[in-house]
Design an enzyme around this catalytic site. Structure first.
Site, PDB file in Angstrom:
ATOM      1  N   ALA A 139       0.751  -1.323  -0.094  1.00  0.00           N
ATOM      2  CA  ALA A 139       0.044   0.037   0.085  1.00  0.00           C
ATOM      3  C   ALA A 139       0.895   1.203   0.015  1.00  0.00           C
ATOM      4  O   ALA A 139       0.491   2.491  -0.508  1.00  0.00           O
ATOM      5  CB  ALA A 139      -0.968  -0.137   1.158  1.00  0.00           C
TER       6      ALA A 139
ATOM      7  N   MET B 207       2.185   2.398  -6.794  1.00  0.00           N
ATOM      8  CA  MET B 207       1.061   1.675  -7.260  1.00  0.00           C
ATOM      9  C   MET B 207       0.195   1.495  -6.113  1.00  0.00           C
ATOM     10  O   MET B 207      -1.140   1.581  -6.427  1.00  0.00           O
ATOM     11  CB  MET B 207       1.289   0.290  -7.838  1.00  0.00           C
ATOM     12  CG  MET B 207       1.822   0.730  -9.630  1.00  0.00           C
ATOM     13  SD  MET B 207       0.479   1.360 -10.337  1.00  0.00           S
ATOM     14  CE  MET B 207      -0.911   0.409  -9.907  1.00  0.00           C
TER      15      MET B 207
ATOM     16  N   GLY C 121      -0.582  -7.920 -10.088  1.00  0.00           N
ATOM     17  CA  GLY C 121       0.279  -7.010 -11.245  1.00  0.00           C
ATOM     18  C   GLY C 121       1.758  -7.251 -10.915  1.00  0.00           C
ATOM     19  O   GLY C 121       2.441  -6.700 -11.825  1.00  0.00           O
ATOM     20  N   THR C 122       2.299  -8.090 -10.048  1.00  0.00           N
ATOM     21  CA  THR C 122       3.609  -8.248  -9.950  1.00  0.00           C
ATOM     22  C   THR C 122       4.051  -8.814 -11.125  1.00  0.00           C
ATOM     23  O   THR C 122       3.575  -9.829 -11.631  1.00  0.00           O
ATOM     24  CB  THR C 122       3.778  -9.221  -8.660  1.00  0.00           C
ATOM     25  OG1 THR C 122       3.364  -8.530  -7.685  1.00  0.00           O
ATOM     26  CG2 THR C 122       5.315  -9.521  -8.451  1.00  0.00           C
TER      27      THR C 122
ATOM     28  N   ALA D  66      -1.726 -10.726 -14.805  1.00  0.00           N
ATOM     29  CA  ALA D  66      -1.328 -10.074 -15.991  1.00  0.00           C
ATOM     30  C   ALA D  66      -0.237  -9.414 -15.898  1.00  0.00           C
ATOM     31  O   ALA D  66       0.222  -8.405 -14.815  1.00  0.00           O
ATOM     32  CB  ALA D  66      -2.563  -9.143 -16.657  1.00  0.00           C
TER      33      ALA D  66
ATOM     34  N   MET E  34      -2.035  -4.353 -16.704  1.00  0.00           N
ATOM     35  CA  MET E  34      -3.638  -4.178 -16.360  1.00  0.00           C
ATOM     36  C   MET E  34      -4.383  -3.383 -17.217  1.00  0.00           C
ATOM     37  O   MET E  34      -5.536  -3.232 -17.108  1.00  0.00           O
ATOM     38  CB  MET E  34      -3.824  -3.839 -15.032  1.00  0.00           C
ATOM     39  CG  MET E  34      -3.211  -4.857 -14.017  1.00  0.00           C
ATOM     40  SD  MET E  34      -4.330  -6.356 -13.860  1.00  0.00           S
ATOM     41  CE  MET E  34      -3.602  -7.295 -12.628  1.00  0.00           C
TER      42      MET E  34
ATOM     43  N   HIS F  76      11.229   1.967 -19.061  1.00  0.00           N
ATOM     44  CA  HIS F  76      10.471   2.358 -17.721  1.00  0.00           C
ATOM     45  C   HIS F  76      11.478   3.022 -17.174  1.00  0.00           C
ATOM     46  O   HIS F  76      12.579   3.371 -17.384  1.00  0.00           O
ATOM     47  CB  HIS F  76      10.160   0.881 -17.057  1.00  0.00           C
ATOM     48  CG  HIS F  76       9.120   0.195 -17.598  1.00  0.00           C
ATOM     49  ND1 HIS F  76       9.146  -0.826 -18.674  1.00  0.00           N
ATOM     50  CD2 HIS F  76       7.487   0.340 -17.281  1.00  0.00           C
ATOM     51  CE1 HIS F  76       7.897  -1.017 -18.719  1.00  0.00           C
ATOM     52  NE2 HIS F  76       6.990  -0.680 -17.986  1.00  0.00           N
TER      53      HIS F  76
ATOM     54  N   LYS G  99      12.959   0.630 -11.733  1.00  0.00           N
ATOM     55  CA  LYS G  99      12.113  -0.731 -12.125  1.00  0.00           C
ATOM     56  C   LYS G  99      13.132  -1.785 -12.049  1.00  0.00           C
ATOM     57  O   LYS G  99      14.496  -1.745 -12.613  1.00  0.00           O
ATOM     58  CB  LYS G  99      11.688  -0.958 -13.453  1.00  0.00           C
ATOM     59  CG  LYS G  99      11.062  -2.023 -13.910  1.00  0.00           C
ATOM     60  CD  LYS G  99      10.079  -2.004 -15.214  1.00  0.00           C
ATOM     61  CE  LYS G  99       8.959  -3.215 -15.476  1.00  0.00           C
ATOM     62  NZ  LYS G  99       8.146  -3.787 -14.268  1.00  0.00           N
TER      63      LYS G  99
ATOM     64  N   GLY H 292       7.145  -7.280 -17.576  1.00  0.00           N
ATOM     65  CA  GLY H 292       6.255  -7.930 -17.748  1.00  0.00           C
ATOM     66  C   GLY H 292       5.382  -7.896 -18.959  1.00  0.00           C
ATOM     67  O   GLY H 292       4.797  -8.779 -19.609  1.00  0.00           O
TER      68      GLY H 292
END
Length: 269
Positions: A12, A16, A101-102, A125, A128, A158, A162, A168
């Site tokens: 959290a 993201m 989403g990892t 995925a 997303m 990116h 990252k 991914g």
């Protein structure tokens, strides 16, 4: 309002994660549930609303997964492969929808996820967003139509924080291209070029990676033939597109049976 599904957020405190908090809270389609942070994080035991620059959220953050995810109808997870495996085990035990989403999973980790998906709804995925998933469908069709007379390169960019490469999303697009040609990506993937590499092998799908600044996400799939090139592109400028897609997946999964799904299933593609 009380009948709305309760959505928890893993990771959290991350970029993201905070985006997901805003999107879920403002959606009118779900209630914000548990907020999971890493062990020892400053948010643990607090309502992080003020730390995020606003008023109270009415939800306490916790660094205990069992506590943070208790009572959730779905958990949205953009964390790390090891953490996602831990949450998948909890999802299998408690029956909540697990939206992942990892990225950056190893083959053995993917095997573990699939085992847990036999007892829970898992939606995973590499990306997303609606646009990227439509792009993947186009890539598959174009790859099938053009065949090996056109070389395929997946180029992705990116931000400089990252940690996995290729992204991914890039791998998802490579999988789409390989599926269009009817071959396993593992047999035709070319991910590293340095020094005297020799001529390109016919049929290979190449990957190129850029890392820098605050780039949210850019992906090009280039089909290079003799005398012409076709480039299919997607540019993300706001992480909210991934959060909105993940929320849509969490809501879609509420009435589904156990199994592993992806965004193509969610979007009916």
């Amino acid at each position: 309002m009380t009948d709305l599904p309760v959505i928890a957020v893993a990771g959290a405190a991350g970029r993201m994660g905070q985006m997901l908090i805003h999107v879920i809270r403002d959606s009118g389609q779900a209630r914000l549930g548990g907020l999971l942070v890493r062990p020892g994080h400053d948010w643990a035991g607090r309502d992080p609303g003020e730390a995020m620059g606003g008023g109270p959220l009415g939800v306490m953050a916790s660094d205990d997964p069992a506590r943070a995810l208790a009572g959730a109808d779905a958990v949205i997870d953009f964390t790390s492969p090891d953490s996602s495996l831990e949450f998948a085990a909890l999802a299998a035990e408690r029956g909540f929808v697990h939206v992942i989403g990892t990225t950056g999973f190893s083959e053995s980790q993917l095997t573990g996820l699939r085992a847990h998906a036999q007892r829970a709804v898992m939606i995973r995925a590499g990306n997303m967003s609606l646009g990227v998933n439509l792009l993947a469908g186009l890539v598959q069709r174009v790859a099938a139509a053009l065949g090996e007379d056109f070389d395929i390169e997946v180029i992705e960019a990116h931000h400089n924080r990252k940690v996995d490469a290729p992204s991914g999303t890039a791998l998802m697009l490579g999988e789409a291209a390989a599926k269009g040609r009817g071959v396993p990506l593992a047999e035709v993937s070319e991910r590293a070029r340095d020094g005297h590499t020799g001529a390109r092998r016919r049929g290979d799908i190449g990957f190129a990676v850029v890392r820098g600044g605050d780039i949210v996400g850019e992906h090009d799939v280039m089909f290079a033939g003799k005398g012409e090139r076709l480039v299919l592109s997607h540019v993300a400028t706001d992480r909210a597109i991934f959060a909105r897609g993940a929320l849509r997946a969490a809501l879609w999964g509420q009435d589904k049976g156990p199994g592993e799904y992806d965004m193509a299933d969610v979007l009916g593609l």
